[in-house]
Design a protein around this motif. Structure first.
Motif, PDB file in Angstrom:
ATOM      1  N   ALA A 267       0.845  -1.116  -0.236  1.00  0.00           N
ATOM      2  CA  ALA A 267      -0.033   0.084  -0.029  1.00  0.00           C
ATOM      3  C   ALA A 267       0.661   1.318   0.077  1.00  0.00           C
ATOM      4  CB  ALA A 267      -0.999  -0.043   1.334  1.00  0.00           C
ATOM      5  N   ILE A 268       0.443   2.308  -0.705  1.00  0.00           N
ATOM      6  CA  ILE A 268       1.193   3.696  -0.614  1.00  0.00           C
ATOM      7  C   ILE A 268       0.084   4.461   0.168  1.00  0.00           C
ATOM      8  CG2 ILE A 268       2.137   5.487  -1.855  1.00  0.00           C
ATOM      9  CD1 ILE A 268       3.253   3.486  -3.677  1.00  0.00           C
ATOM     10  N   ASN A 269       0.626   4.868   1.197  1.00  0.00           N
ATOM     11  CA  ASN A 269       0.040   6.149   1.949  1.00  0.00           C
ATOM     12  C   ASN A 269       0.264   7.242   1.257  1.00  0.00           C
ATOM     13  OD1 ASN A 269      -0.315   8.144   3.958  1.00  0.00           O
ATOM     14  ND2 ASN A 269       0.607   7.233   5.471  1.00  0.00           N
ATOM     15  N   VAL A 270      -0.761   7.951   0.629  1.00  0.00           N
ATOM     16  CA  VAL A 270      -0.745   9.185  -0.242  1.00  0.00           C
ATOM     17  C   VAL A 270      -0.854  10.284   0.547  1.00  0.00           C
ATOM     18  CG1 VAL A 270      -1.946  10.428  -1.839  1.00  0.00           C
ATOM     19  CG2 VAL A 270      -1.483   8.157  -2.630  1.00  0.00           C
TER      20      VAL A 270
ATOM     21  N   ASP B 234       0.027  10.789   3.749  1.00  0.00           N
ATOM     22  CA  ASP B 234       1.233  11.344   4.383  1.00  0.00           C
ATOM     23  C   ASP B 234       2.709  12.093   3.521  1.00  0.00           C
ATOM     24  OD1 ASP B 234       0.720  11.688   7.099  1.00  0.00           O
ATOM     25  OD2 ASP B 234       0.165   9.523   6.869  1.00  0.00           O
ATOM     26  N   SER B 235       2.393  11.937   2.398  1.00  0.00           N
ATOM     27  CA  SER B 235       3.053  12.891   1.361  1.00  0.00           C
ATOM     28  C   SER B 235       2.846  14.301   2.100  1.00  0.00           C
ATOM     29  CB  SER B 235       2.682  13.012   0.006  1.00  0.00           C
ATOM     30  OG  SER B 235       3.018  11.862  -0.813  1.00  0.00           O
ATOM     31  N   VAL B 236       3.924  15.130   2.055  1.00  0.00           N
ATOM     32  CA  VAL B 236       3.859  16.484   2.648  1.00  0.00           C
ATOM     33  C   VAL B 236       2.982  17.290   1.847  1.00  0.00           C
ATOM     34  CG1 VAL B 236       4.930  18.416   3.374  1.00  0.00           C
ATOM     35  CG2 VAL B 236       6.219  16.288   3.639  1.00  0.00           C
ATOM     36  N   THR B 237       3.000  17.082   0.443  1.00  0.00           N
ATOM     37  CA  THR B 237       2.250  17.787  -0.574  1.00  0.00           C
ATOM     38  C   THR B 237       0.648  17.227  -0.446  1.00  0.00           C
ATOM     39  OG1 THR B 237       2.939  16.369  -2.179  1.00  0.00           O
ATOM     40  CG2 THR B 237       3.974  18.721  -2.156  1.00  0.00           C
ATOM     41  N   LYS B 238       0.309  16.334   0.202  1.00  0.00           N
ATOM     42  CA  LYS B 238      -1.094  15.797   0.420  1.00  0.00           C
ATOM     43  C   LYS B 238      -1.572  16.502   1.849  1.00  0.00           C
ATOM     44  CE  LYS B 238      -4.995  13.726   1.104  1.00  0.00           C
ATOM     45  NZ  LYS B 238      -5.835  14.040   2.214  1.00  0.00           N
ATOM     46  N   SER B 239      -1.110  15.870   3.125  1.00  0.00           N
ATOM     47  CA  SER B 239      -1.664  16.220   4.044  1.00  0.00           C
ATOM     48  C   SER B 239      -1.678  17.747   4.686  1.00  0.00           C
ATOM     49  CB  SER B 239      -1.392  15.271   5.328  1.00  0.00           C
ATOM     50  OG  SER B 239      -0.066  15.280   5.374  1.00  0.00           O
TER      51      SER B 239
ATOM     52  N   ASN C  13       0.007  12.939  -6.247  1.00  0.00           N
ATOM     53  CA  ASN C  13       0.687  11.752  -5.367  1.00  0.00           C
ATOM     54  C   ASN C  13       0.026  10.545  -5.767  1.00  0.00           C
ATOM     55  OD1 ASN C  13       2.850  12.985  -3.517  1.00  0.00           O
ATOM     56  ND2 ASN C  13       0.966  14.489  -3.176  1.00  0.00           N
ATOM     57  N   GLN C  14      -1.511  10.679  -5.884  1.00  0.00           N
ATOM     58  CA  GLN C  14      -2.200   9.513  -6.330  1.00  0.00           C
ATOM     59  C   GLN C  14      -1.748   8.671  -7.392  1.00  0.00           C
ATOM     60  OE1 GLN C  14      -4.257   7.347  -4.856  1.00  0.00           O
ATOM     61  NE2 GLN C  14      -5.241   8.536  -3.197  1.00  0.00           N
ATOM     62  N   VAL C  15      -1.677   9.580  -8.562  1.00  0.00           N
ATOM     63  CA  VAL C  15      -1.090   8.880  -9.850  1.00  0.00           C
ATOM     64  C   VAL C  15       0.215   8.248  -9.871  1.00  0.00           C
ATOM     65  CG1 VAL C  15      -0.807   9.314 -12.358  1.00  0.00           C
ATOM     66  CG2 VAL C  15      -2.743  10.409 -11.100  1.00  0.00           C
ATOM     67  N   LEU C  16       1.023   9.072  -8.985  1.00  0.00           N
ATOM     68  CA  LEU C  16       2.598   8.375  -8.901  1.00  0.00           C
ATOM     69  C   LEU C  16       2.524   7.171  -8.061  1.00  0.00           C
ATOM     70  CD1 LEU C  16       4.298  11.889  -8.230  1.00  0.00           C
ATOM     71  CD2 LEU C  16       4.629  10.636 -10.271  1.00  0.00           C
ATOM     72  N   ALA C  17       1.620   7.303  -7.114  1.00  0.00           N
ATOM     73  CA  ALA C  17       1.511   5.984  -6.162  1.00  0.00           C
ATOM     74  C   ALA C  17       1.043   4.697  -6.902  1.00  0.00           C
ATOM     75  CB  ALA C  17       0.549   6.290  -5.257  1.00  0.00           C
TER      76      ALA C  17
ATOM     77  N   ILE D 270       5.489   5.462   1.909  1.00  0.00           N
ATOM     78  CA  ILE D 270       5.230   6.784   1.813  1.00  0.00           C
ATOM     79  C   ILE D 270       6.018   7.024   0.325  1.00  0.00           C
ATOM     80  CG2 ILE D 270       5.474   9.165   2.336  1.00  0.00           C
ATOM     81  CD1 ILE D 270       4.803   8.194   5.278  1.00  0.00           C
ATOM     82  N   LEU D 271       5.489   7.938  -0.358  1.00  0.00           N
ATOM     83  CA  LEU D 271       6.345   8.123  -1.636  1.00  0.00           C
ATOM     84  C   LEU D 271       7.620   8.756  -1.075  1.00  0.00           C
ATOM     85  CD1 LEU D 271       3.658   9.692  -4.045  1.00  0.00           C
ATOM     86  CD2 LEU D 271       4.990   7.725  -4.365  1.00  0.00           C
ATOM     87  N   PRO D 272       8.645   8.795  -1.974  1.00  0.00           N
ATOM     88  CA  PRO D 272      10.219   9.358  -1.587  1.00  0.00           C
ATOM     89  C   PRO D 272       9.974  10.890  -1.561  1.00  0.00           C
ATOM     90  CG  PRO D 272      10.240   8.061  -3.751  1.00  0.00           C
ATOM     91  CD  PRO D 272       8.853   7.921  -3.062  1.00  0.00           C
ATOM     92  N   LYS D 273      10.651  11.403  -0.953  1.00  0.00           N
ATOM     93  CA  LYS D 273      10.715  12.838  -0.745  1.00  0.00           C
ATOM     94  C   LYS D 273      11.012  13.706  -2.145  1.00  0.00           C
ATOM     95  CE  LYS D 273      12.038  14.839   3.073  1.00  0.00           C
ATOM     96  NZ  LYS D 273      10.428  15.296   3.494  1.00  0.00           N
ATOM     97  N   HIS D 274      12.058  12.951  -3.085  1.00  0.00           N
ATOM     98  CA  HIS D 274      11.989  13.682  -4.128  1.00  0.00           C
ATOM     99  C   HIS D 274      10.770  13.824  -5.072  1.00  0.00           C
ATOM    100  CE1 HIS D 274      12.446  10.364  -7.214  1.00  0.00           C
ATOM    101  NE2 HIS D 274      12.313   9.656  -6.368  1.00  0.00           N
ATOM    102  N   LEU D 275       9.763  12.779  -5.030  1.00  0.00           N
ATOM    103  CA  LEU D 275       8.500  12.914  -5.476  1.00  0.00           C
ATOM    104  C   LEU D 275       7.605  13.844  -5.096  1.00  0.00           C
ATOM    105  CD1 LEU D 275       7.773   9.333  -6.719  1.00  0.00           C
ATOM    106  CD2 LEU D 275       8.884  11.013  -8.141  1.00  0.00           C
ATOM    107  N   ASP D 276       7.542  13.896  -3.702  1.00  0.00           N
ATOM    108  CA  ASP D 276       7.006  14.969  -3.045  1.00  0.00           C
ATOM    109  C   ASP D 276       7.081  16.479  -3.553  1.00  0.00           C
ATOM    110  OD1 ASP D 276       5.043  15.434  -1.183  1.00  0.00           O
ATOM    111  OD2 ASP D 276       6.177  14.711   0.574  1.00  0.00           O
ATOM    112  N   GLU D 277       8.306  16.512  -3.663  1.00  0.00           N
ATOM    113  CA  GLU D 277       9.177  17.917  -4.019  1.00  0.00           C
ATOM    114  C   GLU D 277       8.531  18.192  -5.383  1.00  0.00           C
ATOM    115  OE1 GLU D 277      13.273  18.204  -3.248  1.00  0.00           O
ATOM    116  OE2 GLU D 277      12.978  18.387  -0.759  1.00  0.00           O
ATOM    117  N   LYS D 278       8.723  17.043  -6.116  1.00  0.00           N
ATOM    118  CA  LYS D 278       8.370  17.091  -7.594  1.00  0.00           C
ATOM    119  C   LYS D 278       6.917  17.723  -7.700  1.00  0.00           C
ATOM    120  CE  LYS D 278       7.490  14.667 -11.785  1.00  0.00           C
ATOM    121  NZ  LYS D 278       7.836  13.368 -12.537  1.00  0.00           N
TER     122      LYS D 278
END
Ligand code: NAI
Length: 461
Positions: free
Chosen positions: A208-211, A213-218, A393-397, A414-422
């Motif tokens: 499972a990917i917890n979308v 808790d990407s910073v750019t989500k919650s 984030n959902q699509v990347l997950a 959780i998605l890696p930070k470089h994707l969150d920043e992306k």
């Protein structure tokens, strides 16, 4: 061929399409993913069941998944959150969707079941609150002979009945479906709690990917989204004057922070309740009075739950509120307010999703969306721009789980930070943000590279 969708009125598709066109201009993250992956189609072969509020923003998400090669079937994750014109536009675009604003609980679980019925079977889940995952796992447990127990709520009763129906119609279906699922991406705090709970019990059968808790989500959707959509919901429901009113926000997590800011921005005098000393201190230092609910019952005008917890506003609280207090919830499930305990009271329907309920004392409360999340029940949820960050984030997950699922264990990631920043980076241009670039010496000095990631994992934003 029989139509493979359930929507309120397919004639609403044109209106939905026009709003979709506008939303696309506000969802730069999703549109960038279409440009980046539209040709390579990384989701080819994925058959995604979506269980997430069927709004205009979700329609842009669905069309992005399709453009990236996926087959998609969709249900809403809440009986009141569908925007019927969005559902119609999606159905008219030949994506099977099963969602009507104001559907019954029986319809709700039947629609979720239908969204799983790909001719070749589903192999991915995109969940919001965990109901799609729950449905499959609970059904598989029932097929394995487990007694699901006596339902503890009306909704549980409906779920058990729906599971029984599917088991009779297609024996072995749940187990087969569970085994075919390659992964789930989960949108919200409450659904993520359920996933971690499954891991703890050793019952999560796929990664499972917890979308959430990407910073750019919650830190965006839960906070800035609610900041815009909470007061929108209260206003559309009641047209009440907000300025000067006393409002109590229960919970000061991400949603609580946005909700308190929303009410303050509208001129209300806001109080907060919390159980966590850190969040209580944050609320106090943000300038909110932190109180016990019991001490605010007789003076406050508006009560909003944001906790993701149950029984936060109880029947004895509602009985002690002043006449015409407004009561609503913006957390994921409707059990934050003890609505079931109001059943034997006198209900007067003011309009859809707005009820006046009389207490034994003669005092009345105005209950929004029967205690279901009011920003989607009474208004249209968060604006497109912030949902673009969430859904990117959902699509990347989904891409990650579909293309590399085998590299993951049956845990929550959780998605890696470089994707969150992306994801954040993709949203800067639209609002004219100019990003300062680190030179090499500065980057070395703070131990990063000029391209990022810019923060260590433990940084909390
Ligand atoms: P969070 O965990 O950040 O915040 C919840 C807060 O409530 C915590 O600080 C906790 O200490 C507090 N709390 C728990 N029990 C309490 C009680 N009895 N009284 C007072 N405070 C209590 O969670 P987050 O992200 O803020 O999400 C909250 C809920 O909102 C979840 O159900 C989530 O799924 C949902 N959500 C709803 C959205 C919407 O658009 N309506 C958007 C995003 C999340």
């Amino acid at each position: 061929m029989a139509k493979d969708y359930v929507v309120k009125d397919i004639e609403l598709a044109d209106y939905g399409r026009k709003e979709l066109d506008i939303a696309e201009t506000e969802m730069p993250g999703l549109m960038a993913l279409r440009a980046e992956y539209g040709e390579s189609k990384p989701l080819k072969g994925a058959r995604i069941v979506g269980s997430l509020h069927m709004t205009i923003q979700t329609a842009v998400l669905i069309e992005t998944l399709v453009e990236l090669g996926a087959d998609v079937r969709w249900a809403s994750c809440n009986i009141f959150s569908t925007q019927d014109h969005a559902a119609a536009a999606i159905a008219a675009g030949n994506v099977p969707v099963f969602a009507v604003k104001g559907q019954s609980l029986e319809e709700h679980w039947d629609y979720l079941d239908r969204s799983f019925q790909f001719p070749e079977g589903a192999n991915m889940i995109l969940d919001d609150g965990g109901d799609a995952t729950l449905y499959v796992l609970l059904g598989a447990r029932a097929e394995a002979g487990e007694d699901l127990g006596i339902p503890t709520s009306e909704e549980e009763e409906v779920i058990h009945a729906q599971i029984k129906k599917r088991m009779e119609q297609s024996p072995g279906w749940f187990t087969k479906t569970r085994d075919a699922i390659k992964g789930v991406s989960e949108e919200t705090t409450t659904g993520v709690h359920r996933l971690y709970d499954l891991v703890k019990k050793g019952q999560l059968p796929f990664p499972a990917i917890n979308v959430n808790d990407s910073v750019t989500k919650s830190k965006f959707d839960n906070k800035y989204g609610c900041k815009e959509s909470l007061v929108d919901g209260i206003r559309r429901a009641t047209d009440t004057m907000m300025a000067g009113k006393v409002a109590v926000v229960m919970g000061y997590g991400d949603v609580g922070k946005g909700s308190a800011a929303s009410l303050r921005g509208a001129g209300a005098r806001v109080k907060v309740t919390e159980v966590d000393p850190i969040c209580a201190l944050q609320a106090a230092m943000d300038g909110f009075e932190v109180v016990l609910l019991e001490d605010a019952l007789e003076t406050a005008d508006i009560f909003i739950t944001t906790t993701g917890n149950k029984d936060v506003i109880r029947i004895e609280h509602m009985r002690a509120m002043k006449d015409m207090a407004i009561v609503g919830n913006i957390g994921h499930f409707d059990n934050e307010i003890q609505v079931a305990a109001l059943k034997n009271h006198k209900w007067t329907k003011i309009k859809d999703q707005v009820d006046m309920i009389e207490m034994p004392s003669g005092n009345r409360i105005i209950l929004l969306s029967e205690g279901r999340l009011l920003n989607l029940g009474n208004a249209t949820g968060h604006p497109s721009f912030v949902m673009s960050a969430s859904f990117t984030n959902q699509v990347l997950a989904q891409i990650e789980l579909w293309t590399k699922g085998d590299e993951y264990e049956n845990k929550v990631y959780i998605l890696p930070k470089h994707l969150d920043e992306k994801v954040a980076r993709l949203h800067l241009d639209r609002i004219g943000v100019k990003l300062t670039r680190l030179d090499k010496e500065q980057a070395d000095y703070i131990g990063v590279t000029p391209e990022g990631p810019f923060k260590p994992e433990h940084y909390r934003y």
